[in-house]
Design an enzyme around this catalytic site. Structure first.
Site: not given
Length: 658
Positions: A201, A510, A254, A343-344
């Site tokens: 990850y 990140n 994203r 997610e994202d």
């Protein structure tokens, strides 16, 4: 003729009388025989009992009657139980069973034999199949003759990983293993979480996503596109597993701080679900990674011959939301109790999707709620490290850099926590300053802000740059979620340290190159006084001879336990209070010894224990809210034991064919 008839009747009467006499005599004889036999048996029994008793007395000088009192019988039965050490297994160190247990384990039923087992990563044990299994499952001769065990297999994989210098090559070794032997893959993650988590990850997964098309080897997860409209209800049945507990879904718009990666974003759900399995104890066949591929606006991908996604501009507006909705309905229809983790998703879609589904689907957005809960836990831990009351959130001045889904999500969770601690909405709002690329959010630009952003808009100083905000509002906490590497300049950090003895600095973006500052910079610019946590991992820092240990503010501390608790409880929604108690459980897990080292999160090697604590807190909250639909009173009374038994443990189990 009459005389013959009379004589015949007389003859019959005599015969009948004779027969009755014979029957009577036979019964008497039989009765005598039975009595004699019974007497003989009783005599023999008495003689044998006497002999047994005599022999027993001769050898032990003690005699206990077979028909003693019930209390005596119970004591005798207790004395006859197997000694405890009889069932303690001596693990062999040689042969094909070396370092392997032979205790009973419930077998896994598989519908195939032979090569089909070796090609299925959920069932394959590689060279660890024992002789009996190789014969029984019909692949003798299909594997090298030497039998290995999991310990040897782990050693070989770890040696391969540690011989590489490149993190992306290490990631590739792990994902190759993931594709052929999931049990061994997850065993390595569980046993070496601190070493492996950054490889599967953040930060390495970002590079893996960028190279997804080039590195693609075998199918994993599902893809839904505009061409599939009207077919999704049937499509979900193409997935071979009937008991899916968690779906992690992205539209690739994203990905971390890398932007729009389209279908290449599949690496994110795959990585997240690996952590659900290893850290949260959810079995691999119960997770499903999904990409909703609506195209991409990334020109490089639109022109790449190796890009595997839809090479069209992104779908937008009603068509986009209709596609997502069809997927949500189809997934819920096949798996009514499944947890969906968004997610994202880009900021313009993330919040509307969450708002639409959160009250009638079991779902949450990890970037908004997961990041918020994890950051809240870090903030509460920071207060403890400073020696302040964790209920003093309302006394803090918090500057959030980044007004996207992550930044606003963190603000919302912290705002809700302050209200939980007794502040009014207006009092809580005064504690925040949210800064984006144009400066401090102000009410004068409300027409350009989302409803969630407007909550944090200041009545004055709109557009004020970050350094001026720090000078005027004197924050005690500085949180970064911008994706702009190096945003926290030396003058900003030093200005903050002037008026705050122990500044809390969390650069959470990140991957590592996107972090707003490094651990070394934060500790050096504050003379070692800051409390630091980051989105990506950093090595220990030494300032004036003192070593500081930065900790990673990683959502993996929250989402595995949250998912485990919500699915075991049978919850119908993920409530705000569940997120709050999850954050509290995480914050309380950190020890005073860790705080003294500057840590605000526990070590990653304790992640399964952390996930269990988070799951317990979530389940208890679900019970309080009346959402624990799957639990019975016995489970509720023994939550710790119940959850431990339900957590997936990656070990090899026997296989039997159906």
């Amino acid at each position: 003729g009459m005389q013959d008839t009379t004589q015949h009747k007389t003859s019959k009467t005599e015969n009948k009388h004779h027969t009755n006499k014979l029957l009577t005599k036979s019964k008497v004889i039989a009765s005598n025989i039975m009595m004699t036999s019974s007497n003989l048996m009783r005599t023999a029994a008495k003689r044998n009992a006497y002999r047994s008793a005599t022999n027993f007395n001769r050898s032990t000088k003690t005699f206990t009657s077979l028909f003693s009192s019930s209390a005596d019988s119970k004591n005798n039965n207790d004395n006859k139980k197997l000694p405890r050490d009889y069932l303690v297994e001596n693990i062999s160190t040689e042969g094909e069973w070396a370092y392997c247990s032979r205790k009973f384990m419930a077998p896994l039923r598989v519908p195939v034999t032979g090569y089909d087992i070796l090609n299925n990563p959920l069932w394959n044990k590689g060279t660890a199949f024992k002789t009996g299994e190789r014969d029984r499952l019909r692949f003798r001769g299909l594997l090298p003759p030497r039998r290995a065990n999991m310990q040897v297999q782990k050693k070989r994989i770890l040696q391969s990983i540690r011989s590489e210098e490149s993190d992306i090559k290490k990631n590739q070794i792990l994902e190759d293993l993931h594709d052929r032997n999931e049990t061994l893959y997850h065993r390595i993650l569980v046993d070496h979480m601190e070493e492996m988590a950054p490889l599967i990850y953040t930060p390495t997964v970002g590079q893996a996503c960028k190279e997804f098309g080039i590195r693609y080897r075998r199918p994993r997860g599902m893809y839904f596109t505009e061409e599939d409209r009207g077919q999704m209800a049937a499509m979900v049945y193409n997935w071979p597993h009937r008991d899916v507990h968690v779906i992690c879904v992205t539209d690739g718009s994203r990905i971390l701080g890398l932007g729009d990666l389209g279908a290449n974003g599949m690496g994110i759900p795959v990585g997240k679900l690996s952590l659900y399995c290893a850290a949260g104890g959810i079995a691999p066949h119960r997770v499903l990674p999904v990409v909703i591929d609506v195209g991409t606006d990334n020109e490089e991908l639109l022109e790449s011959e190796f890009y595997l996604g839809v090479q069209k501009k992104r779908l937008r507006g009603p068509e986009y939301f209709q596609l997502v909705d069809e997927f949500m309905q189809a997934a819920r229809h096949r798996w009514p109790n499944v947890l969906v983790q968004f997610e994202d998703f880009s900021s313009d879609n993330a919040q509307p999707l969450l708002n639409h589904y959160r009250n009638d689907h079991l779902c949450f957005n990890d970037d908004i709620q997961g990041t918020g809960a994890t950051t809240l836990a870090g903030v509460l831990g920071a207060l403890r490290a400073k020696g302040e009351d964790v209920n003093s959130l309302g006394e803090q001045k918090i500057v959030i850099c980044g007004a996207g889904s992550a930044g606003i999500g963190v603000g919302q969770v912290l705002l809700q926590a302050m209200i939980e601690q007794g502040l009014t909405l207006e009092e809580a709002k005064d504690c925040f300053c949210v800064v984006d690329a144009t400066g401090l959010l102000g009410v004068e630009n409300s027409d350009k802000l989302t409803p969630e952003q407007r909550i944090f808009a200041k009545k004055e100083d709109g557009g004020m740059p970050l350094e001026e905000v720090v000078k005027k509002y004197k924050p005690t906490m500085l949180l970064g979620m911008t994706g702009v590497g190096g945003l926290f300049k030396e003058r900003v950090i030093k200005e903050m340290a002037k008026h705050c003895d122990r500044p809390v600095i969390f650069p959470l973006s990140n991957p590592t190159i996107k972090a707003e500052c490094t651990a070394t910079q934060a500790f050096e610019w504050t003379d070692g006084r800051c409390i630091f946590a980051s989105g990506s991992p950093f090595d220990p820092v030494t300032v004036d001879g003192k070593v500081f240990y930065p900790t990673q503010c990683n959502n993996m501390y929250i989402f595995p336990g949250l998912g485990l608790g919500a699915t075991l409880a049978g919850a119908k929604t993920v409530s705000d209070k569940m997120l709050y108690v999850a954050a509290e459980a995480l914050a309380n897990f950190v020890t005073e010894e860790d705080h003294k080292k500057g840590k605000v999160f526990p070590p990653l090697h304790q992640i399964r224990d952390v996930s269990k604590c988070v799951a317990i807190a979530v389940i208890q909250q679900a019970i309080e809210e009346g959402q624990a639909t799957k639990l019975n009173p016995v489970d509720i009374a023994n939550l710790d034991s119940f959850i431990s038994k339900k957590m997936y443990d990656p070990v090899y189990v026997p296989l039997v064919t159906t």
